[in-house]
Design an enzyme around this catalytic site. Structure first.
Site, PDB file in Angstrom:
ATOM      1  N   LYS A 190       0.858  -1.189   0.000  1.00 13.84           N
ATOM      2  CA  LYS A 190       0.000   0.000   0.000  1.00 13.84           C
ATOM      3  C   LYS A 190       0.896   1.242   0.000  1.00 13.84           C
ATOM      4  CE  LYS A 190      -4.477   1.404   1.895  1.00 13.84           C
ATOM      5  NZ  LYS A 190      -5.128   1.631   0.608  1.00 13.84           N
ATOM      6  N   LEU A 211      -3.880  -5.204  -4.253  1.00 13.15           N
ATOM      7  CA  LEU A 211      -3.843  -4.990  -2.816  1.00 13.15           C
ATOM      8  C   LEU A 211      -4.886  -5.929  -2.202  1.00 13.15           C
ATOM      9  CD1 LEU A 211      -2.628  -3.090  -0.581  1.00 13.15           C
ATOM     10  CD2 LEU A 211      -4.854  -1.987  -0.621  1.00 13.15           C
TER      11      LEU A 211
HETATM   12  N1  PMP Z   1      -7.133  -1.956  -4.055  1.00 11.22           N
HETATM   13  C1  PMP Z   1      -6.598  -0.722  -4.083  1.00 11.22           C
HETATM   14  C2  PMP Z   1      -5.642  -0.374  -5.168  1.00 11.22           C
HETATM   15  C3  PMP Z   1      -6.946   0.214  -3.097  1.00 11.22           C
HETATM   16  O1  PMP Z   1      -6.414   1.439  -3.101  1.00 11.22           O
HETATM   17  C4  PMP Z   1      -7.902  -0.145  -2.111  1.00 11.22           C
HETATM   18  C5  PMP Z   1      -8.376   0.843  -1.100  1.00 11.22           C
HETATM   19  N2  PMP Z   1      -7.387   1.279  -0.255  1.00 11.22           N
HETATM   20  C6  PMP Z   1      -8.417  -1.442  -2.125  1.00 11.22           C
HETATM   21  C7  PMP Z   1      -8.006  -2.321  -3.114  1.00 11.22           C
HETATM   22  C8  PMP Z   1      -9.395  -1.892  -1.077  1.00 11.22           C
HETATM   23  O2  PMP Z   1      -8.736  -2.100   0.134  1.00 11.22           O
HETATM   24  P1  PMP Z   1      -9.503  -1.945   1.541  1.00 11.22           P
HETATM   25  O3  PMP Z   1     -10.705  -2.815   1.481  1.00 11.22           O
HETATM   26  O4  PMP Z   1      -8.505  -2.406   2.528  1.00 11.22           O
HETATM   27  O5  PMP Z   1      -9.851  -0.501   1.661  1.00 11.22           O
END
Ligand code: PMP
Length: 281
Positions: free
Chosen positions: A145, A201
């Protein structure tokens, strides 16, 4: 308004970030966004765990414990009287004379966290939103991230200019993820999302949804799916900390489920809501 700066709660206006901070110059850092519902941090352990994992992957040593970090975040929410919104936090490698390689001496990471009010996007969640297919041009470590979000930003902007809520990215035929969300399809009552590899991610919301499927007898699998599978899906939705379970009812010019949120998507929305309610019990 109060924020956290290097571990201390201070007035926002008192904080100065150096122009040679490596986050500013290189995007050399990592971040998290945590949802706050009724003053409670949702899936906080999972977010903090992922933060430490991201830091480790780029060799940033976070100079405080998870427990201390968590306590400060809760204190910040309390101080700012945040009800429903988010905490944004980021840690950069720190400040050093500009050079690409890591600093030759040990430096202190720069840590900032702030809160923001943000309502649940209820209207979009009820009606569904549009997605735009966009080629995924990002690097090969999307599991981190990282503050480097140019690929994500360009994809989101392209979607926005087409009147869409989210960009649905694909590497060739394979669907990867949204610009700031994970992508799910439903086919023959089975929820499908791609395995969490280096190409996406591993969303915390994604993990909650898979857990909810498991606990509630909803069939699911983590499997690669294609642009064609997406177009032929019975239902499509995306997931993220801020968008929760968000139905996609149109992709480019193609309507999904006659342009309405699907039944399994709605079921997951309700289960997710129950999960949030548990926080206040
Ligand atoms: N993929 C990307 C590229 C993201 O930026 C996010 C949001 N931060 C997510 C997936 C979703 O992750 P989360 O459910 O942890 O917010």
């Amino acid at each position: 308004e109060k924020i956290i700066f290097n571990g201390e709660i201070v007035e926002k206006s008192e904080v100065n970030i150096d122009i040679e901070d490596r986050g500013y110059q290189f995007g050399d850092g990592i971040y998290e966004v945590i949802r706050v519902y009724n003053g409670h941090l949702f899936t906080k352990d999972e977010h903090i765990q992922r933060l430490y994992e991201s830091a480790e992957k780029i060799s940033i040593r976070i100079p405080f414990s998870k427990k201390d970090l968590m306590q400060r975040l809760e204190e910040l929410v309390e101080t700012n009287q945040l009800d429903t919104g988010i905490i944004y936090l980021q840690i950069t490698r720190g400040t050093y004379t500009r050079q690409h390689g890591f600093p030759s001496e040990e430096i202190i990471p720069t840590y900032v966290a702030y809160t923001r009010e943000m309502p649940i996007p209820q209207v979009s969640m009820d009606n569904g939103v549009k997605g735009l297919l966009v080629e995924d041009i990002r690097w090969l470590r999307c599991d981190i991230k990282s503050l480097n979000l140019l690929g994500n930003i360009l994809a989101k902007q392209q979607a926005a200019e087409a009147g869409c809520y989210e960009a649905i990215q694909h590497r060739g035929e394979e669907i990867t993820e949204g610009s700031s969300s994970n992508v799910f399809i439903v086919k023959d009552n089975c929820v499908i999302t791609r395995p969490a590899t280096n190409l996406i991610l591993n969303g915390i919301t994604r993990q909650v949804i898979l857990k909810l499927c498991k606990e509630n007898g909803i069939e699911y699998k983590e499997q690669i799916f294609t642009v064609n599978d997406l177009k032929q899906a019975d239902e499509v939705f995306i997931s993220s900390t801020t968008s929760e379970v968000m139905p996609i009812v149109q992709i480019n010019e193609l309507q999904i489920n006659s342009g309405t949120p699907g039944k399994i998507t709605k079921k997951l929305q309700n289960l997710f809501k129950r999960e949030i309610e548990k926080l206040s019990e």
